[in-house]
Write a protein that holds these residues in place. Structure first.
Motif: not given
Lengths: 299, 247, 407
Positions: A165-167, A170-172, A177-178
């Protein structure tokens, strides 16, 4: 059916079943979260989901054969399954990702058959377990017994879900992906390499499954053909909770775990698969009734 | 003139978004009625409510005097109230003739009718209508391979094949080559006069709708803003404001 | 017709396939006669192309298929069962395609009707003369002798019961799953098929997981295999003829319309639920009867491997129709023949790995060869399938043009 009266006579049994169910349910939820991820982003319904889980389990089992503790299999399985997922995407999934949904469903079904059969050829059809060597904890004056590994696995599953979830948040890459899952075309126009996003999503899902498989191999049993049940479980959970609804997936996962424990205690362990499939049908019927109120169908 | 469709106080909301707010509209039998309004003013939602695509929250929709708001899409279509889609929908893997043949009216078909062959008259009628919309030479092509404009024409021909009493057209000229628009207007008028089909048309192209319709309704923000003859509507300050975004 | 490069290529491919197929036969005599048959078939086809009209050619084609079908068990007495299974496979592919190809409802659970038919006929055939519960509780220990009349009469009634019960199940199940579209329908039917197997396995009246031994065939072994060969051959032939007729009716366009755009079909007033139910019921009718015949042929009925083999027959159906080209009449037939040959070859030469090969075949088929054999041919030779632009803009002009052509 005699077992129902057993449940009323010994209330502590209910607690036992509930705890067992919730502990295993967390891992179901993890697998379902992976399915929802791939489903939401690439629109591929992965029928090989459970077989990826079994692969992770066999990685752990193979390492115990070599005398390595299955905990160490966790990172190994994650890396190997990520690579495997990437490979599968680049050889098969990319060909079907924009085709009609039955095509991709059938392609993953083919993958499922190949994986099952290869596992069977390599490891044989017997059930296996990766021995972790943790003891058993007793609670409620010995009325409730829980193997410690189940508790550890439960928290590991939660931790893994949290990392993912954090990935995603937070990550680019997670943001890409979202974005792709919301509108692939718009994402492409904004310069996101959606093909890469698809590949990473699929690989990430395989890695999640691999990790879940390692946990399963320690707390339950693995067998080449058990994968199908996990695929169906994941479908049950995602269909009940809906895509992109993480709290829903967790609740449905825990609920399914508990329901299965009670169901197979009352009807007998041989009905485990029938219970899962029956739940799938019930959920689909409920969804249809809900949709028909809006004169819609389940798509 | 009699009203063939009577819409009274129809409201429809999606979640918190109100798409239609107590709208009342009458569609005159045998005429051409227009429905205009800025994007998002609830025109297509109203169409969907009329043809039974979704249940309405409140109000009443009558077709030939009978309440139809509780009916499903198929039942309403079989009554002779048909719609075309904004995004043009045809049967993409069948050829044009097949698309036409299966568009016959299903009003009275019983269970054994599905085992009937296509009559020569039906065939003849299909070809006639394909010729009417100018697709005769393409009749053996797979419909999905036609251009967007041709698909629109095919969809229109399919609707006529169904012998509807009322045809709801959702933006019939959108995406059509401007040089073909006049021809399409003529065909719409011919369908209305020769086949006696009542038309109810959503249209963004003002020139087209002013030319075509006898009576026009204008929606804005889900509410009925104005109604009247084309000239009245054109000179109505509220309509002009709505289109210029003064609201 | 001139022998073009294409037909030469086709000739070579068919001979190669025939040669591969002949490898299945262990003795040389059978291999040679197999090859000769293939060559004669092609020769006939080429001659037919040269001298005959389309109608006559079709007639010759059907005549040849029927004659081959009748002659096959006598020409290859050692392979009667394999060829009988081929007819069953053709029936499978055709009935699956009624839903999946023609109507776009991709079922993974059609095997239910096969199993239901099988069990219905078993109950009727045994129940006519014995108490079923008692019979099954001995788990096959009671072997009973049926005379010819009892056997044939029982099987006739069994077939009827099989067809009816499969239709009933299809109608009821249809009410449950027809609100599902696309992948949900596929997964829902897959679930229903697995559940059916599990349920029957828990049903003691029909022997549960232990299964039922079917009545023994009253004749000799050779008579037995011929009897079932012709039963399956007849069923497959009937299925094909029925579908050929059905696909010329209004039904065909309606179900194709549902496949292409069901919402549009509803908006045009087509009775979609009625068509879907009838399509599934007809497919179930045929599958139910084939299940009854197959149950008797195998002599033993059991829920997971024989009656509801979701993972084998259930998937074969889908694969064969896709391989040949779904949504056509000949595609599933072609797919079944090619698949059956591939399957027999892999089962012979890759024993142990046959399931891996099957999975690979599915993957390659859907990922790299989606259009199937007939779809591929249609892309390659569109003229042959009549996908043309007619230059004439009006009906009069078209009538003139065809008038000139016929002069």
């Amino acid at each position: 059916m005699d077992n129902i009266s057993l449940l009323t006579m010994a209330p502590v049994l209910n607690v036992q079943l509930l705890v067992d169910g919730l502990l295993i349910g967390a891992i179901f939820a993890l697998v379902a979260y992976g399915l929802a991820l791939v489903w939401g982003v690439t629109n591929v319904k992965n029928l090989a989901q459970g077989d990826f889980v079994m692969m992770g389990g066999y990685i752990a089992y193979a390492m115990t054969l070599a005398g390595i503790h299955p905990f160490l299999a966790l990172p190994v399985a994650i890396v190997l399954m990520f690579a495997f997922g990437w490979l599968i995407y680049k050889t098969v999934i990319y060909r079907v990702v924009d085709k009609d949904l039955f095509t991709s469903l059938l392609a993953t079904f083919g993958i499922a058959i190949v994986v099952q059969q290869l596992l069977n050829l390599i490891f044989g059809p017997e059930v296996k377990i990766a021995e972790s060597g943790f003891g058993i904890g007793e609670y409620l004056d010995g009325g409730l017994t829980v193997s410690n590994i189940k508790v550890i696995a439960f928290f590991l599953a939660l931790a893994l879900a949290l990392v993912v979830v954090l990935f995603m948040k937070k990550s680019r890459m997670g943001q890409a992906i979202r974005a792709t899952s919301q509108n692939a075309r718009a994402a492409r126009i904004m310069g996101i390499d959606t093909d890469k996003v698809y590949a990473i999503t699929f690989a990430l899902n395989a890695a999640i499954c691999g990790a879940a498989g390692v946990l399963i191999s320690m707390i339950w049993v693995i067998q080449p053909y058990f994968g199908t049940s996990y695929s169906i479980r994941a479908f049950v959970i995602v269909t009940a909770a809906g895509l992109g609804n993480l709290p829903g997936v967790i609740m449905a996962g825990l609920g399914l775990g508990a329901l299965e424990q009670f169901g197979s205690f009352i009807l007998g362990a041989e009905f485990q698969q029938a219970i899962v499939v029956g739940l799938l049908l019930v959920i689909l019927v409920i969804r249809q009734i809900q949709q028909s109120r809006h004169r819609q169908v389940v798509k | 003139m009699n009203s063939i469709i009577e819409i009274k106080d129809v409201s429809k909301a999606f979640g918190g978004v109100i798409a239609n707010q107590s709208i009342s509209i009458n569609v005159a039998e045998g005429g051409i009625t227009g429905l205009i309004g800025p994007n998002g003013s609830g025109k297509t939602t109203l169409f969907n409510s009329i043809v039974g695509h979704h249940p309405i929250d409140s109000g009443s929709i009558k077709f030939e005097g009978a309440e139809i708001s509780t009916f499903k899409v198929q039942q309403i279509a079989r009554l002779g109230l048909l719609r075309t889609f904004q995004q043009t929908r045809i049967y993409s893997k069948m050829n044009c003739v097949q698309n036409m043949l299966i568009s016959i009216p299903h009003r009275t078909s019983g269970i054994l009718d599905m085992f009937k062959a296509h009559s020569p008259e039906t065939n003849e009628r299909a070809l006639e209508l394909l010729e009417f919309v100018g697709l005769f030479s393409k009749r053996n092509l797979i419909a999905g391979d036609l251009s967007f404009g041709q698909q629109k024409l095919l969809e229109f021909a399919m609707a006529l094949m169904n012998e509807p009493k009322v045809l709801l057209l959702d933006e019939p000229t959108a995406g059509i080559n401007p040089t073909l628009i006049n021809g399409l207007i003529d065909r719409l008028k011919m369908a209305n006069e020769q086949f006696g089909v009542t038309l109810f048309v959503i249209e963004h192209n003002m020139r087209v709708i002013m030319n075509l319709a006898e009576h026009i309704y204008c929606l804005a923000h889900g509410e009925l803003l104005a109604e009247g003859k084309p000239d009245d509507i054109q000179n109505d300050q509220r309509v002009v404001d709505a289109y210029l975004g003064a609201h | 017709m001139r022998l073009s490069q294409n037909s030469i290529a086709l000739y070579v491919v068919v001979i190669a396939l025939g040669f591969l197929a002949s490898l299945l036969f262990p003795n040389e005599l059978a291999q040679i006669s197999g090859l000769v048959i293939v060559v004669v078939l092609i020769q006939t086809w080429i001659l037919a192309n040269k001298y005959m009209s389309v109608g006559q050619r079709a007639f010759v084609l059907y005549a040849v298929v029927i004659i081959c079908g009748i002659a096959a068990p006598f020409a290859f007495p050692n392979y009667v069962t394999q060829i009988a299974i081929l007819w069953l496979m053709i029936l499978f592919a055709l009935t699956w395609d009624m839903m999946g190809g023609q109507m776009g409802y991709n079922s993974l659970g059609n095997i239910i009707f096969f199993g239901v038919g099988m069990y219905a006929s078993a109950i009727v055939q045994i129940g006519l003369y014995y108490d079923v519960a008692q019979y099954t509780s001995h788990a096959g220990a009671v072997k009973v002798q049926y005379d010819w009349f009892q056997y044939v009469f029982g099987m006739g009634l069994g077939l009827i019961a099989a067809a009816i019960s499969a239709v009933v199940v299809a109608v009821v199940l249809g009410r449950v799953v027809f609100g599902l579209r696309g992948p949900y329908f596929a997964i829902g039917t897959l679930g229903a098929a697995i559940a059916a197997g599990e349920l029957v396995g828990a049903w003691d009246y029909v022997g549960g997981g232990g299964g039922i031994t079917m009545p023994t065939f009253p004749g000799s072994g050779d008579e037995r295999s011929l009897f079932f060969y012709f039963a399956l051959f007849g069923l497959a032939l009937f299925t094909f003829a029925f579908l050929k007729w059905l696909y010329s009716r209004r039904y065909a366009l309606a179900v194709n319309a549902i496949r292409d755009d069901e919402d549009k079909a509803e908006a045009m007033g087509i009775h979609t639920l009625r068509y879907k139910t009838v399509a599934w019921a007809m497919s179930a009718f045929l599958l139910g009867m084939s299940g009854a015949v197959f149950g008797n042929m195998s002599g033993f009925v059991e829920p997971l491997e024989v009656a509801f083999p979701t993972i084998t027959f259930g998937i074969f159906m889908v694969l064969m129709a896709l391989l040949g080209g779904k949504g056509t009449l000949w595609g599933p037939v072609l797919g079944a023949v090619v698949f059956h040959i591939i399957k027999e070859l892999t089962w012979t030469y890759f024993l142990g790995w046959q399931w891996v090969a099957l999975g690979m075949l599915i993957i390659i088929n859907v990922a790299y060869f989606q259009q199937g054999i007939l779809g591929w041919a249609q892309e390659k030779w569109p003229d042959f399938f009549g996908l043309t632009v007619d230059e004439s803009d009006t009906r009069e002009a078209a009538a003139d043009a065809s008038g000139e052509a016929s002069k």
